[in-house]
Design a protein around this motif. Structure first.
Motif, PDB file in Angstrom:
ATOM      1  N   GLY A 168      -1.916  13.287  -0.771  1.00  0.00           N
ATOM      2  CA  GLY A 168      -2.610  12.944   0.617  1.00  0.00           C
ATOM      3  C   GLY A 168      -4.052  12.197   0.707  1.00  0.00           C
ATOM      4  O   GLY A 168      -4.432  12.215   1.779  1.00  0.00           O
TER       5      GLY A 168
ATOM      6  N   THR B 167      -4.655   5.891  -0.099  1.00  0.00           N
ATOM      7  CA  THR B 167      -3.397   5.113  -0.505  1.00  0.00           C
ATOM      8  C   THR B 167      -4.010   3.960  -1.644  1.00  0.00           C
ATOM      9  O   THR B 167      -5.169   4.313  -2.313  1.00  0.00           O
ATOM     10  CB  THR B 167      -2.853   4.044   0.458  1.00  0.00           C
ATOM     11  OG1 THR B 167      -4.336   3.226   0.845  1.00  0.00           O
ATOM     12  CG2 THR B 167      -2.719   4.676   1.869  1.00  0.00           C
TER      13      THR B 167
ATOM     14  N   GLU C 228       1.034  -1.106  -0.036  1.00  0.00           N
ATOM     15  CA  GLU C 228       0.180  -0.161  -0.156  1.00  0.00           C
ATOM     16  C   GLU C 228       0.992   1.042   0.136  1.00  0.00           C
ATOM     17  O   GLU C 228       1.866   1.252   0.971  1.00  0.00           O
ATOM     18  CB  GLU C 228      -0.948   0.036   1.179  1.00  0.00           C
ATOM     19  CG  GLU C 228      -1.907  -1.091   1.247  1.00  0.00           C
ATOM     20  CD  GLU C 228      -3.181  -0.863   0.203  1.00  0.00           C
ATOM     21  OE1 GLU C 228      -3.545   0.257   0.102  1.00  0.00           O
ATOM     22  OE2 GLU C 228      -3.549  -1.972  -0.456  1.00  0.00           O
TER      23      GLU C 228
ATOM     24  N   ALA D 223       1.035   5.681  -0.197  1.00  0.00           N
ATOM     25  CA  ALA D 223       0.271   6.701   0.031  1.00  0.00           C
ATOM     26  C   ALA D 223       0.396   7.497  -1.216  1.00  0.00           C
ATOM     27  O   ALA D 223       1.382   7.976  -1.737  1.00  0.00           O
ATOM     28  CB  ALA D 223       0.848   7.236   1.239  1.00  0.00           C
ATOM     29  N   ARG D 224      -0.944   8.262  -1.270  1.00  0.00           N
ATOM     30  CA  ARG D 224      -0.855   9.115  -2.530  1.00  0.00           C
ATOM     31  C   ARG D 224      -0.046  10.386  -2.258  1.00  0.00           C
ATOM     32  O   ARG D 224      -0.166  10.788  -1.274  1.00  0.00           O
ATOM     33  CB  ARG D 224      -2.241   9.596  -2.952  1.00  0.00           C
ATOM     34  CG  ARG D 224      -3.128   8.006  -3.399  1.00  0.00           C
ATOM     35  CD  ARG D 224      -4.421   8.553  -4.094  1.00  0.00           C
ATOM     36  NE  ARG D 224      -5.199   7.313  -4.322  1.00  0.00           N
ATOM     37  CZ  ARG D 224      -5.135   6.675  -5.413  1.00  0.00           C
ATOM     38  NH1 ARG D 224      -4.202   7.068  -6.319  1.00  0.00           N
ATOM     39  NH2 ARG D 224      -5.884   5.673  -5.619  1.00  0.00           N
TER      40      ARG D 224
END
Length: 160
Positions: free
Chosen positions: A96, A99, A90, A92-93
């Motif tokens: 923010g 994910t 996973e 994180a984008r």
């Protein structure tokens, strides 16, 4: 194994008979494993070279390993993707907003090989096998022949 490929190996029965005549079945199986590893070594570099440049982890994950068999007389060698090189995770984008799941090499390998509805296929394993499989078979036959000759000479020396 899903999506596996087989090929004809001419002279295999004769080589198998010659190995059996030399005695110890464990040594025969060991010789077969060694020859299969050498054969796989003919295919792997081509497969790695055909992996798209942007897929660096995928290139490094192409490996070989001994395969399992229910039949004691069968020896297998598998060329495939080692999913431990870059496992799924996973991530994180950047903005923010949560994910996303990176599929890792075990996911990107089949997507490249076979394509997806949104991405055309960019095969690397099948073309490598098609172009180098014949050379791999010759290598396997040659290595087994060398082993048979070496063991026959050793048995002849022992018999004297």
């Amino acid at each position: 194994m899903a999506n596996s490929t087989t090929f004809d190996f001419k002279g295999g029965k004769e080589l198998e008979k010659a190995l059996r005549e030399l005695g110890d079945p464990k040594k025969a199986k060991s010789a077969a494993r060694f020859a299969l590893r050498k054969g796989a070594d003919q295919i792997i570099p081509t497969a790695k070279a055909l992996v798209p440049r942007r897929e660096g982890h995928l290139r490094g994950s192409i490996k070989q390993k001994a395969g399992k068999s229910r039949d004691q007389d069968t020896v297998r060698q598998i060329i495939g993707i080692d999913r431990n090189v870059q496992p799924p995770e996973e991530i994180a984008r950047a903005d923010g907003s949560g994910t996303y799941r990176d599929p890792g090499v075990a996911g990107t390998g089949p997507m490249n090989e076979f394509g997806t509805p949104d991405m055309p296929a960019n095969p690397f394993m099948r073309p490598a096998f098609d172009s180098r499989g014949g050379r791999a078979a010759v290598t396997i036959r040659t290595e087994l022949g060398k082993t048979i000759e070496r063991r026959a000479k050793a048995a002849a020396r022992k018999a004297k």
